[in-house]
Write a protein that holds these residues in place. Sequence first.
Motif, PDB file in Angstrom:
ATOM      1  N   ASN A  81       0.710  -1.163   0.051  1.00  0.00           N
ATOM      2  CA  ASN A  81      -0.065  -0.087   0.116  1.00  0.00           C
ATOM      3  C   ASN A  81       0.850   1.096   0.309  1.00  0.00           C
ATOM      4  O   ASN A  81       0.516   2.271  -0.647  1.00  0.00           O
ATOM      5  N   VAL A  82       1.983   1.216   0.459  1.00  0.00           N
ATOM      6  CA  VAL A  82       2.837   2.242   0.772  1.00  0.00           C
ATOM      7  C   VAL A  82       3.373   2.539  -0.682  1.00  0.00           C
ATOM      8  O   VAL A  82       3.499   3.624  -0.989  1.00  0.00           O
ATOM      9  N   GLU A  83       3.938   1.379  -1.276  1.00  0.00           N
ATOM     10  CA  GLU A  83       4.558   1.747  -2.720  1.00  0.00           C
ATOM     11  C   GLU A  83       3.070   2.103  -3.626  1.00  0.00           C
ATOM     12  O   GLU A  83       3.571   3.005  -4.528  1.00  0.00           O
ATOM     13  N   ASN A  84       2.061   1.509  -3.404  1.00  0.00           N
ATOM     14  CA  ASN A  84       0.899   2.378  -4.115  1.00  0.00           C
ATOM     15  C   ASN A  84       0.691   3.558  -4.220  1.00  0.00           C
ATOM     16  O   ASN A  84       0.313   4.228  -4.977  1.00  0.00           O
ATOM     17  N   GLU A  85       0.927   4.228  -2.934  1.00  0.00           N
ATOM     18  CA  GLU A  85       0.653   5.690  -2.726  1.00  0.00           C
ATOM     19  C   GLU A  85       1.814   6.464  -3.415  1.00  0.00           C
ATOM     20  O   GLU A  85       1.512   7.390  -4.199  1.00  0.00           O
ATOM     21  N   LEU A  86       3.137   5.831  -3.680  1.00  0.00           N
ATOM     22  CA  LEU A  86       3.910   6.388  -4.580  1.00  0.00           C
ATOM     23  C   LEU A  86       3.606   6.512  -6.067  1.00  0.00           C
ATOM     24  O   LEU A  86       3.625   7.397  -6.903  1.00  0.00           O
ATOM     25  N   HIS A  87       2.875   5.369  -6.394  1.00  0.00           N
ATOM     26  CA  HIS A  87       2.648   5.014  -7.839  1.00  0.00           C
ATOM     27  C   HIS A  87       1.490   6.003  -8.110  1.00  0.00           C
ATOM     28  O   HIS A  87       1.564   6.725  -9.256  1.00  0.00           O
ATOM     29  N   LEU A  88       0.596   6.384  -7.043  1.00  0.00           N
ATOM     30  CA  LEU A  88      -0.232   7.604  -7.325  1.00  0.00           C
ATOM     31  C   LEU A  88       0.461   8.892  -7.506  1.00  0.00           C
ATOM     32  O   LEU A  88      -0.188   9.810  -8.352  1.00  0.00           O
ATOM     33  N   VAL A 141      21.603   2.806  -3.330  1.00  0.00           N
ATOM     34  CA  VAL A 141      21.159   4.207  -3.986  1.00  0.00           C
ATOM     35  C   VAL A 141      21.457   5.465  -2.577  1.00  0.00           C
ATOM     36  O   VAL A 141      21.762   6.539  -3.024  1.00  0.00           O
ATOM     37  N   LEU A 142      20.939   5.396  -1.556  1.00  0.00           N
ATOM     38  CA  LEU A 142      20.991   6.305  -0.555  1.00  0.00           C
ATOM     39  C   LEU A 142      22.550   6.423  -0.172  1.00  0.00           C
ATOM     40  O   LEU A 142      22.766   8.057  -0.113  1.00  0.00           O
ATOM     41  N   ALA A 143      23.408   5.681  -0.222  1.00  0.00           N
ATOM     42  CA  ALA A 143      24.507   5.851   0.397  1.00  0.00           C
ATOM     43  C   ALA A 143      25.436   6.362  -0.728  1.00  0.00           C
ATOM     44  O   ALA A 143      26.554   6.997  -0.467  1.00  0.00           O
ATOM     45  N   HIS A 144      25.093   6.358  -2.043  1.00  0.00           N
ATOM     46  CA  HIS A 144      25.773   6.907  -3.316  1.00  0.00           C
ATOM     47  C   HIS A 144      25.242   8.094  -3.928  1.00  0.00           C
ATOM     48  O   HIS A 144      25.862   8.641  -4.844  1.00  0.00           O
ATOM     49  N   GLN A 145      24.218   8.687  -2.925  1.00  0.00           N
ATOM     50  CA  GLN A 145      23.540   9.918  -3.580  1.00  0.00           C
ATOM     51  C   GLN A 145      24.390  11.353  -3.234  1.00  0.00           C
ATOM     52  O   GLN A 145      24.873  11.343  -1.888  1.00  0.00           O
ATOM     53  N   SER A 146      24.505  12.390  -3.968  1.00  0.00           N
ATOM     54  CA  SER A 146      25.038  13.557  -3.609  1.00  0.00           C
ATOM     55  C   SER A 146      23.979  14.532  -3.773  1.00  0.00           C
ATOM     56  O   SER A 146      24.144  15.804  -3.626  1.00  0.00           O
ATOM     57  N   ASN A 147      22.869  14.384  -4.326  1.00  0.00           N
ATOM     58  CA  ASN A 147      21.695  15.303  -4.737  1.00  0.00           C
ATOM     59  C   ASN A 147      20.364  15.060  -4.254  1.00  0.00           C
ATOM     60  O   ASN A 147      19.336  15.114  -4.827  1.00  0.00           O
ATOM     61  N   LYS A 148      20.351  14.516  -2.933  1.00  0.00           N
ATOM     62  CA  LYS A 148      18.994  14.222  -2.432  1.00  0.00           C
ATOM     63  C   LYS A 148      18.185  15.440  -2.229  1.00  0.00           C
ATOM     64  O   LYS A 148      16.864  15.027  -2.228  1.00  0.00           O
ATOM     65  N   LYS A 149      18.379  16.769  -2.190  1.00  0.00           N
ATOM     66  CA  LYS A 149      17.530  17.617  -2.181  1.00  0.00           C
ATOM     67  C   LYS A 149      16.947  18.057  -3.504  1.00  0.00           C
ATOM     68  O   LYS A 149      15.723  18.438  -3.537  1.00  0.00           O
ATOM     69  N   ASP A 150      17.556  17.793  -4.641  1.00  0.00           N
ATOM     70  CA  ASP A 150      16.809  17.963  -5.864  1.00  0.00           C
ATOM     71  C   ASP A 150      16.710  16.860  -6.851  1.00  0.00           C
ATOM     72  O   ASP A 150      16.604  16.973  -8.097  1.00  0.00           O
ATOM     73  N   ASN A 151      16.755  15.716  -6.366  1.00  0.00           N
ATOM     74  CA  ASN A 151      16.488  14.409  -7.196  1.00  0.00           C
ATOM     75  C   ASN A 151      15.061  14.104  -7.244  1.00  0.00           C
ATOM     76  O   ASN A 151      14.416  13.980  -6.416  1.00  0.00           O
ATOM     77  N   PRO A 152      14.662  14.039  -8.553  1.00  0.00           N
ATOM     78  CA  PRO A 152      13.183  14.074  -8.906  1.00  0.00           C
ATOM     79  C   PRO A 152      12.487  12.891  -8.230  1.00  0.00           C
ATOM     80  O   PRO A 152      11.442  12.577  -8.276  1.00  0.00           O
ATOM     81  N   GLN A 154      13.162  11.076  -5.521  1.00  0.00           N
ATOM     82  CA  GLN A 154      13.730  10.889  -4.022  1.00  0.00           C
ATOM     83  C   GLN A 154      12.814  10.444  -3.232  1.00  0.00           C
ATOM     84  O   GLN A 154      12.845   9.631  -2.331  1.00  0.00           O
ATOM     85  N   ASP A 155      11.284  10.672  -3.328  1.00  0.00           N
ATOM     86  CA  ASP A 155      10.284  10.125  -2.519  1.00  0.00           C
ATOM     87  C   ASP A 155      10.378   8.868  -2.730  1.00  0.00           C
ATOM     88  O   ASP A 155      10.014   7.814  -1.854  1.00  0.00           O
ATOM     89  N   TRP A 156      10.326   8.232  -4.175  1.00  0.00           N
ATOM     90  CA  TRP A 156      10.663   6.867  -4.335  1.00  0.00           C
ATOM     91  C   TRP A 156      11.655   6.165  -3.569  1.00  0.00           C
ATOM     92  O   TRP A 156      11.590   5.030  -3.169  1.00  0.00           O
ATOM     93  N   ILE A 157      12.706   6.797  -3.733  1.00  0.00           N
ATOM     94  CA  ILE A 157      14.069   6.172  -3.446  1.00  0.00           C
ATOM     95  C   ILE A 157      14.072   6.040  -1.805  1.00  0.00           C
ATOM     96  O   ILE A 157      14.415   5.120  -1.213  1.00  0.00           O
ATOM     97  N   ASN A 158      13.303   6.923  -1.014  1.00  0.00           N
ATOM     98  CA  ASN A 158      13.339   6.827   0.332  1.00  0.00           C
ATOM     99  C   ASN A 158      12.541   5.746   0.808  1.00  0.00           C
ATOM    100  O   ASN A 158      12.531   5.411   1.942  1.00  0.00           O
TER     101      ASN A 158
END
Length: 217
Positions: A81-88, A141-152, A154-158
């Motif tokens: 259900n959490v994933e489905n919310e992201l899909h929406l 992915v989280l460990a190798h990111q340098s652009n967490k503030k502007d990655n389009p 990010q919500d999915w990644i988190n």
Amino acid sequence: MASWYQTVRGKTDFILEEIKDHPFITELIKGTLPKDVFQYYINQDSLYLSEYKKILALLSVKCTNTEDALFFLNSATGIINVENELHLTFIDKSNFNKEASPSCELYTSYLARIVNNHSIEEGLAAVLPCFTIYKEIGDYVLAHQSNKKDNPYQDWINTYGGEDFENSVNKAVEITNRHAQTASDEKLKNMELAFAKASKLEWMFWDSAYNKEKWKI
């Protein structure tokens, strides 16, 4: 002594490394993944999850341990259900394709066949990569990111780096390890084959999304 999961995880590490090195993941980390590719992925993932829910629910029915049964039943509703919310949030409903890609069809059909027709041990092993690989890729992915503030994306990644998801993954591993402890040599071999094949299908799913796979005829 290594657990069943630790052993099979070591034998299939090359698959996980291939996923980490895949352009879908490397571009997702940078935030440069084309929007149409991500749309294709989310679309197919939605179709995958609609079948995966049923597979987890069926697996829960086959569990003789009440706590295990509740875990997979809750997984079929709660986690997804959490994933489905992201899909929406991300899905372009105006261009949603209701047809599963060849790789998506293959993956869900394989899981359904194993869970329906084989032992519960094999079923547990087959559904496990969807838990463990997503957690490991999410952490990577989280460990190798340098652009967490502007990655389009990010919500999915988190979603895959959260504590709730980690707890679910650990529980799925614990259940599978427990069943492996009393499994026959033949069942252990089949469990390993199921885990390896499902892991390969995970790679195929990422790859099919990046290439926006179509039916050839």
